[in-house]
Each structure stands twice: as structure tokens, then as C-alpha cells.
Design a protein around this motif. Sequence first.
Motif, PDB file in Angstrom:
ATOM      1  N   SER A  88      60.581  37.579  25.245  1.00  0.00           N
ATOM      2  CA  SER A  88      60.024  36.731  24.977  1.00  0.00           C
ATOM      3  C   SER A  88      59.224  36.280  23.443  1.00  0.00           C
ATOM      4  N   LEU A  89      58.400  37.566  23.683  1.00  0.00           N
ATOM      5  CA  LEU A  89      57.832  37.736  22.614  1.00  0.00           C
ATOM      6  C   LEU A  89      58.163  38.389  21.641  1.00  0.00           C
ATOM      7  N   ALA A  90      59.480  39.086  22.066  1.00  0.00           N
ATOM      8  CA  ALA A  90      59.965  40.229  20.729  1.00  0.00           C
ATOM      9  C   ALA A  90      60.825  38.471  19.831  1.00  0.00           C
ATOM     10  N   LEU A  91      61.676  38.170  20.607  1.00  0.00           N
ATOM     11  CA  LEU A  91      62.173  37.323  20.296  1.00  0.00           C
ATOM     12  C   LEU A  91      61.313  35.948  19.608  1.00  0.00           C
ATOM     13  N   ALA A  92      60.247  35.969  19.938  1.00  0.00           N
ATOM     14  CA  ALA A  92      59.298  35.115  18.640  1.00  0.00           C
ATOM     15  C   ALA A  92      58.506  36.153  17.070  1.00  0.00           C
ATOM     16  N   ALA A  93      58.401  36.561  18.091  1.00  0.00           N
ATOM     17  CA  ALA A  93      58.353  37.907  16.313  1.00  0.00           C
ATOM     18  C   ALA A  93      60.042  37.854  15.521  1.00  0.00           C
ATOM     19  N   ARG A  94      60.854  38.021  15.836  1.00  0.00           N
ATOM     20  CA  ARG A  94      61.524  37.717  15.160  1.00  0.00           C
ATOM     21  C   ARG A  94      61.984  36.835  14.644  1.00  0.00           C
ATOM     22  N   GLU A  95      62.036  36.094  15.045  1.00  0.00           N
ATOM     23  CA  GLU A  95      62.352  33.929  14.758  1.00  0.00           C
ATOM     24  C   GLU A  95      61.149  33.959  14.140  1.00  0.00           C
ATOM     25  N   PRO A 142      62.453  45.763  22.480  1.00  0.00           N
ATOM     26  CA  PRO A 142      61.805  44.453  22.443  1.00  0.00           C
ATOM     27  C   PRO A 142      59.642  44.557  22.484  1.00  0.00           C
ATOM     28  N   LEU A 143      59.498  46.149  22.379  1.00  0.00           N
ATOM     29  CA  LEU A 143      57.716  46.527  22.226  1.00  0.00           C
ATOM     30  C   LEU A 143      57.933  46.351  20.838  1.00  0.00           C
ATOM     31  N   THR A 144      58.684  47.008  20.188  1.00  0.00           N
ATOM     32  CA  THR A 144      59.160  47.169  18.506  1.00  0.00           C
ATOM     33  C   THR A 144      59.070  45.788  17.865  1.00  0.00           C
ATOM     34  N   LEU A 145      59.920  45.000  18.215  1.00  0.00           N
ATOM     35  CA  LEU A 145      59.970  44.470  17.996  1.00  0.00           C
ATOM     36  C   LEU A 145      58.738  43.112  17.623  1.00  0.00           C
ATOM     37  N   ALA A 146      57.817  42.694  18.858  1.00  0.00           N
ATOM     38  CA  ALA A 146      56.780  42.407  19.584  1.00  0.00           C
ATOM     39  C   ALA A 146      55.955  43.169  18.638  1.00  0.00           C
ATOM     40  N   ARG A 147      55.481  43.783  18.061  1.00  0.00           N
ATOM     41  CA  ARG A 147      54.933  44.734  17.256  1.00  0.00           C
ATOM     42  C   ARG A 147      54.833  43.932  15.742  1.00  0.00           C
ATOM     43  N   MET A 148      55.459  43.399  14.963  1.00  0.00           N
ATOM     44  CA  MET A 148      56.312  42.874  14.219  1.00  0.00           C
ATOM     45  C   MET A 148      55.443  41.554  13.607  1.00  0.00           C
ATOM     46  N   PRO A 149      55.337  42.463  12.562  1.00  0.00           N
ATOM     47  CA  PRO A 149      54.170  40.801  11.754  1.00  0.00           C
ATOM     48  C   PRO A 149      54.946  40.372  11.321  1.00  0.00           C
ATOM     49  N   ALA A 150      54.421  39.168  11.080  1.00  0.00           N
ATOM     50  CA  ALA A 150      55.318  38.038  10.557  1.00  0.00           C
ATOM     51  C   ALA A 150      55.557  37.727   9.095  1.00  0.00           C
ATOM     52  N   GLU A 151      54.963  38.906   8.169  1.00  0.00           N
ATOM     53  CA  GLU A 151      55.228  38.908   6.953  1.00  0.00           C
ATOM     54  C   GLU A 151      56.116  39.965   6.695  1.00  0.00           C
ATOM     55  N   THR A 152      56.673  40.745   7.506  1.00  0.00           N
ATOM     56  CA  THR A 152      58.196  41.940   6.811  1.00  0.00           C
ATOM     57  C   THR A 152      58.388  41.387   6.440  1.00  0.00           C
ATOM     58  N   GLU A 153      59.420  42.167   5.468  1.00  0.00           N
ATOM     59  CA  GLU A 153      59.755  42.243   4.680  1.00  0.00           C
ATOM     60  C   GLU A 153      61.606  42.854   5.474  1.00  0.00           C
ATOM     61  N   PRO A 169      72.715  43.790  24.850  1.00  0.00           N
ATOM     62  CA  PRO A 169      71.103  42.883  25.193  1.00  0.00           C
ATOM     63  C   PRO A 169      70.353  43.382  23.886  1.00  0.00           C
ATOM     64  N   LEU A 170      70.099  44.787  23.666  1.00  0.00           N
ATOM     65  CA  LEU A 170      69.232  45.099  22.086  1.00  0.00           C
ATOM     66  C   LEU A 170      69.484  45.161  21.057  1.00  0.00           C
ATOM     67  N   SER A 171      70.879  44.804  20.766  1.00  0.00           N
ATOM     68  CA  SER A 171      71.899  44.434  19.727  1.00  0.00           C
ATOM     69  C   SER A 171      71.641  42.701  19.366  1.00  0.00           C
ATOM     70  N   GLY A 172      71.813  42.338  20.706  1.00  0.00           N
ATOM     71  CA  GLY A 172      71.704  40.809  20.365  1.00  0.00           C
ATOM     72  C   GLY A 172      69.963  40.384  20.587  1.00  0.00           C
ATOM     73  N   MET A 173      68.673  40.946  20.853  1.00  0.00           N
ATOM     74  CA  MET A 173      67.399  40.463  20.520  1.00  0.00           C
ATOM     75  C   MET A 173      67.158  41.011  18.952  1.00  0.00           C
ATOM     76  N   VAL A 174      68.001  42.138  19.000  1.00  0.00           N
ATOM     77  CA  VAL A 174      67.608  42.712  16.724  1.00  0.00           C
ATOM     78  C   VAL A 174      67.471  41.080  16.182  1.00  0.00           C
ATOM     79  N   ARG A 175      69.294  41.278  16.517  1.00  0.00           N
ATOM     80  CA  ARG A 175      70.113  40.560  14.980  1.00  0.00           C
ATOM     81  C   ARG A 175      70.079  41.109  14.060  1.00  0.00           C
ATOM     82  N   PRO A 176      70.216  42.218  13.754  1.00  0.00           N
ATOM     83  CA  PRO A 176      70.502  43.136  12.878  1.00  0.00           C
ATOM     84  C   PRO A 176      71.106  42.385  11.694  1.00  0.00           C
ATOM     85  N   HIS A 177      71.438  42.927  10.343  1.00  0.00           N
ATOM     86  CA  HIS A 177      71.494  42.213   9.288  1.00  0.00           C
ATOM     87  C   HIS A 177      72.540  44.025   8.619  1.00  0.00           C
ATOM     88  N   ALA A 178      72.062  44.719   9.731  1.00  0.00           N
ATOM     89  CA  ALA A 178      72.929  45.959   9.005  1.00  0.00           C
ATOM     90  C   ALA A 178      73.150  47.469  10.209  1.00  0.00           C
TER      91      ALA A 178
END
Length: 466
Positions: A88-95, A142-153, A169-178
Motif C-alpha cells: 500500500s505504501l508503494a502504491l501511495a508513493a507512486r501516486e 514495493p520496497l523500491t517504490l516506497a522509497r521513491m520521493p514525491a519530487e522524482t522526475e 502484479p509487480l508491473s501493475g504496481m510500477v505502472r511503467p511508461h517504458a
Amino acid sequence: MTRRFLWTGAALARATGGKLSQAFQVRGVSIDTRSLEPGDLFVALGGARDGHDFVGQAMAAGASGVLASRPVDAPHVRVADTFIALQSLALAARERAVDARRAAVTGSVGKTSVTQAVAAGLARAGRAHASVKSYNNHIGVPLTLARMPAETERAIFEIGMNHADEITPLSGMVRPHAVAITTVGPVHVENFPDGETGVARAKAEIFDGAAPGAVAVLNADNRWFGCLSARARARGLAVRSFGRAEGADARLLDFAVDAGRGVVRAEIDGRPLDLSLSQTGAHWGLNAMCVLLLLDALDVRREDGIGALSAFEALPGRGAESLVRLPGGGGFTLVDESYNANPISMAATIGSLGARRAEGRRILALTDMLELGEEAPRFHADLARPIADAGIDLVYCAGPLMKSLWDALPSTRRGGYAGQAPELASMIAGALRPGDLVMVKGSNGSRAGQVAQALRALDPRTEGAG
């Protein structure tokens, strides 16, 4: 440099649906007290070793708070399940990182090297975030996503698997553009009843979570390219290709080694491109093409990509080189490829060794390749051909599976055979001459790393180190 705050306790509680014990702030997220840094959030995951038993150690190491599923004597957010809370923290970080363009890399070989080289390019282009080490599984992503700062470009993630239905499920979590699939080959095939076909299908799961308009970067030289391209397009992804094949968007024309550096001659979208790399392994020609296409998809300037590749050093166990002094004088060059091995990476590194100039002999030290199923003996024996093609002088083998290769080698190439890896280094040490070029490769589980470590320790300068 002081790290900025990543999460407040209140934000953690909102993201995870947990209950906050008291106010706190964290600068990072950790699941391991051995690598935890002051200011981190310690996530007490369950499992064979329950993280709750290490909360005291985490706080002593400087943790600012804990994500826990039972009462702990520390500032914490209490949740029902810490693993689900991490997701859940990973998804929040992504959003919350609304401007971040994300990429994900998978493949049978090369995914960590490509991921880290892309990360180097992203760091030159702005505020970047990336996977560390090989954090590519159901916990690492998810750990890597949870560590992602809000200002990440821009961000890059590595995604691995050894069974079907792990990447989706991991691809769905990252939701990659590439996304990129470096290549597909007979890796983890023992877990797939349909062999390499199943591996290809599992790797294609990376398309499942891609964002609308995403780009798929695929290896045009790989025999699964047609299937993967069709699957990507069916999912709505635009395909960009790399390889030596005619028609590839990023086409490798030549790779050579000159003055200790890799020299790449290529074309991208029909335009000539020359690159100088610190990497000398021939597989880095294709790696570079994959990296540049991924950086293109993330809107990174070509100059930044070229600069990053030019400076990028080999990762530990993935081609790092060292000159090891010998006690009697002189020295030999050690190429450490001990991180892991499979038939594809073995053939590539053997070819790279054969292409290298050496003052002395070219020597291979090989340990078992694991997770290859019933065909494992054949995969090992088949290495005799690329060894012959590369003109390798001596081969040292360790392990029951490598016995198949040993039996397939002509006597003129047999350096020595041992039942286990630790016995191999002493055999090699007794035969080394100044100017020799030695490459060590094998699977983690077959302890190839111990061979490389023992050979480095021959250097008198290492005495008393550590």
C-alpha cells in the motif's frame, strides 16, 4: 548530505490504513537492520525471521519509526499485515510522485546491469530514483517504490521472476511508461513445464501493467522477438527494437576492445553513433543499445545517455576487473563474473574472453549453472563449443553439473576439476603465470563467488585487509 524527510508518521498511517502511535518522520525505508540507516522506517516483515524480533536492533541503529503488526516499544504505525502495508505504501508513493516517468526492466540476463546503467543516465537528467542491488522480487519492487520521493522526475525498476504470474502484479504496481526485456533464454526452466516457451510468456507479463502509451524495448536478435512484439502491441505498447539484426531501431554494427575500453559502432534510427565504454564485455554492445532506447523513452537527452554509459563501471560480480599481484612477482587479470550464470550469459562471457587480448593464457574457472531442469547436463556439455570457438586455453570446472563439460573438453584444455568450488581456487593458483587472464563464472548457489574471492586474496597486498 542530510537526507530529506520521505514520509511523516501521519502520511504512513493514511497510506497503509494503520494507526499512528505518535508523531515521527522518516528519511528512508528499510526491511533489514544490517543495512538500515539513521532516520529510516523499519518495516517489521513476517517470515522465517520475524522482523518484530529485531525492532530493538533497528531503533538502536537509528530507526525513526516502525511499521508493525503488533505492539512494539517504539514510535510506530500499527497495521494488520506489514507486507500488505508495504504494498500500500508503494502504491501511495507512486501516486504522489505525479510527474515521475517510470521504466521497468526484466530479462533472462543483463537486467541488473541495464537497470543500473539507465539509472546513471537518469541521474544526469534530473531528480531520479532507482532499484538498488537486485531488489526485483515481490518484496524488493514495493520496497523500491516506497522509497521513491514525491519530487522524482524519472525512475527505473528491475523486475525478476522464477515462476509464472510473478511479474504481472509487480508491473501493475510500477505502472511503467517504458519496459525492456533484455533477452529470453533457458533460465529457471525447471519451474516451467513448457520450458523456454513458459519463460518467454512469463517475461511478457511485464506488458500487463504498463501505462497507456507505453514503449516496449525488445531484443531483435532474440528468437522470441516476434512473439514478444505481438504481445506488446496487443497490449497497446509501441515497440522499439535493438540488436544486430537489420531493421533494428538501435542497431549494433560492431563492438571491439581498444586500449582497455569497449568501442561501439552503431546506428539509432538510421543515424550513426560511436560510443566508448568502460565495459569490455562484448554483451555490453547490446546492453548499450537497450539502455539508450529506454532513456529515449523517458525523455533523457542522448548526450546524457552517452555520458552515463561512458563512465559506467562494472558491477561487483558482473565483469569487474582487477589486476592481482602474484607472490612471486608479476600478476594476472581477474574478471569476476561470479554473480550468476545461465547458458546465455555463459556463452556471452566466454566469447568476450576469447575476444580479449592477453599477454598470457585465457583461463576459465566455471561452477555449476543451476535451475536448468532435466536438460542441465546437456547445457553444461554444450559449453565446449563456445569455449573452442573462443580459443580458451585452459578450463577449470567445479561441481557435479560441470563434470559434463569437463568430460566434453579435449585434454589440451583441461586445467582441473573439483567436486566443489572452494577446492578450485588452489588448483588455479598453483598454475597461474604472470600475464594470464582469468574469468570466473557460475551460479550464486554453486559458490563461484568464493573462487573469485580466493583468487583476489592471492595478492600479497590483501594480507591483513578487512
